[in-house]
Design an enzyme around this catalytic site. Structure first.
Site, short mmCIF file in Angstrom:
data_model
loop_
_atom_site.label_atom_id
_atom_site.label_comp_id
_atom_site.label_asym_id
_atom_site.label_seq_id
_atom_site.Cartn_x
_atom_site.Cartn_y
_atom_site.Cartn_z
N GLU A 45 10.04 -2.88 4.28
CA GLU A 45 10.59 -2.04 3.21
C GLU A 45 11.13 -2.91 2.06
O GLU A 45 12.19 -2.64 1.48
CB GLU A 45 11.72 -1.15 3.74
CG GLU A 45 11.33 -0.27 4.91
CD GLU A 45 10.55 0.98 4.54
OE1 GLU A 45 10.16 1.11 3.36
OE2 GLU A 45 10.31 1.80 5.43
N GLY A 84 0.84 -1.19 0.00
CA GLY A 84 0.00 0.00 0.00
C GLY A 84 0.87 1.24 0.00
O GLY A 84 2.10 1.13 0.01
N PRO A 85 0.25 2.43 -0.01
CA PRO A 85 1.05 3.67 0.01
C PRO A 85 1.52 3.98 1.42
O PRO A 85 1.21 3.23 2.37
CB PRO A 85 0.02 4.72 -0.45
CG PRO A 85 -1.28 4.20 0.08
CD PRO A 85 -1.20 2.69 -0.02
N CYS A 143 -8.86 14.93 -0.31
CA CYS A 143 -10.32 14.82 -0.52
C CYS A 143 -11.00 13.78 0.38
O CYS A 143 -12.23 13.72 0.41
CB CYS A 143 -10.62 14.49 -1.98
SG CYS A 143 -10.26 12.78 -2.41
N CYS A 150 -5.38 9.90 -3.22
CA CYS A 150 -6.13 9.04 -4.14
C CYS A 150 -5.61 9.25 -5.56
O CYS A 150 -4.79 10.14 -5.81
CB CYS A 150 -7.62 9.36 -4.06
SG CYS A 150 -8.04 10.94 -4.81
N TYR A 204 1.47 5.64 5.02
CA TYR A 204 0.37 5.92 5.98
C TYR A 204 -0.83 4.98 5.83
O TYR A 204 -1.92 5.28 6.29
CB TYR A 204 -0.10 7.39 5.88
CG TYR A 204 1.03 8.37 5.94
CD1 TYR A 204 1.78 8.51 7.13
CD2 TYR A 204 1.42 9.11 4.83
CE1 TYR A 204 2.85 9.39 7.18
CE2 TYR A 204 2.49 9.99 4.88
CZ TYR A 204 3.19 10.13 6.05
OH TYR A 204 4.26 10.99 6.10
N SER A 205 -0.63 3.81 5.16
CA SER A 205 -1.75 2.88 5.04
C SER A 205 -1.69 1.81 6.13
O SER A 205 -2.56 0.95 6.20
CB SER A 205 -1.74 2.22 3.65
OG SER A 205 -0.55 1.48 3.45
ZN ZN Z 1 -8.16 12.60 -3.21
#
Ligand code: ZN
Length: 196
Positions: free
Chosen positions: A89, A15-16, A148, A183, A18-19
């Site tokens: 990592e 995941g990215p 968002c 996103c 902070y996930s």
């Molecule tokens: Zn967004």
């Protein structure tokens, strides 16, 4: 040792930023310790910004890790009776990571690999896509987009508060760098050849 022996398999946690990947890795490490299984944790040597010997989540939770220079070095540290091998990592390892984790899983180890699936450009990161392909289990986590509020699957790189250019060098001296979870729609990678 109690219970059945592991048959060996690979788990990928991706995941990215902070996930919650490192939190999840730490959670799984702790469960194995509760079950009194023997585990070793590894991470690649990247830099000295963070605590050298620990896998550290953003919440400050940590587990001890062995820092290795390359993927093959993992095999030199593996103890015979280890049942679980965790690697944080994983996206920073060289191509030998695939041979190494296949070898471990073939030899009845449970292998857990956590890492970024995409880089700041939104492109597949290192050998993480290959790890996801050969893994028996893949958990893909999302963060929350800091712009968002929708599910975030990308890592936004910011330099002096502005989206980093596609061609921006990885190391920038004297610039203030930061990262955000975003996103697909809010993830921005200008391609204007180095001009921000
Ligand atoms: Zn967004």
């Amino acid at each position: 040792m109690y219970g059945p022996k592991n048959h060996g398999w690979i788990e990928a946690i991706v995941g990215p930023m902070y996930s919650g990947k490192s939190e999840e890795l730490i959670r799984r490490v702790r469960r194995t310790k509760i079950a009194k299984q023997k585990i070793q944790v590894f991470k690649p040597k990247i830099d000295n910004r963070f605590s050298k010997m620990d896998v550290v989540s953003h919440q400050g939770e940590k587990e001890e890790a062995i820092v290795v220079e390359n993927a093959e070095e993992i095999l030199r540290f593996i103890e015979n009776d280890v049942q679980v091998v965790a690697i944080d990592e994983a996206q920073f390892f060289d191509e030998n990571i695939i041979k190494v984790i296949n070898y471990l899983a073939d030899n009845e180890k449970r292998v857990i690999c956590a890492g970024l699936d995409t880089d700041f450009k939104g492109e597949p990161f290192g050998y993480m896509p290959n790890i996801m392909a050969i893994a028996e289990f893949v958990d893909k986590f999302q963060a929350i987009c800091m712009v968002c509020g929708n599910p975030a699957t990308r890592t936004q790189r910011l330099i002096d508060g502005k989206p980093a250019n596609y061609y921006e060098p990885v190391v920038l001296v004297g610039a203030q760098e930061s990262y955000e979870a975003r996103c697909r729609k809010c993830h921005t990678v200008p391609k204007n050849n180095g001009v921000r």
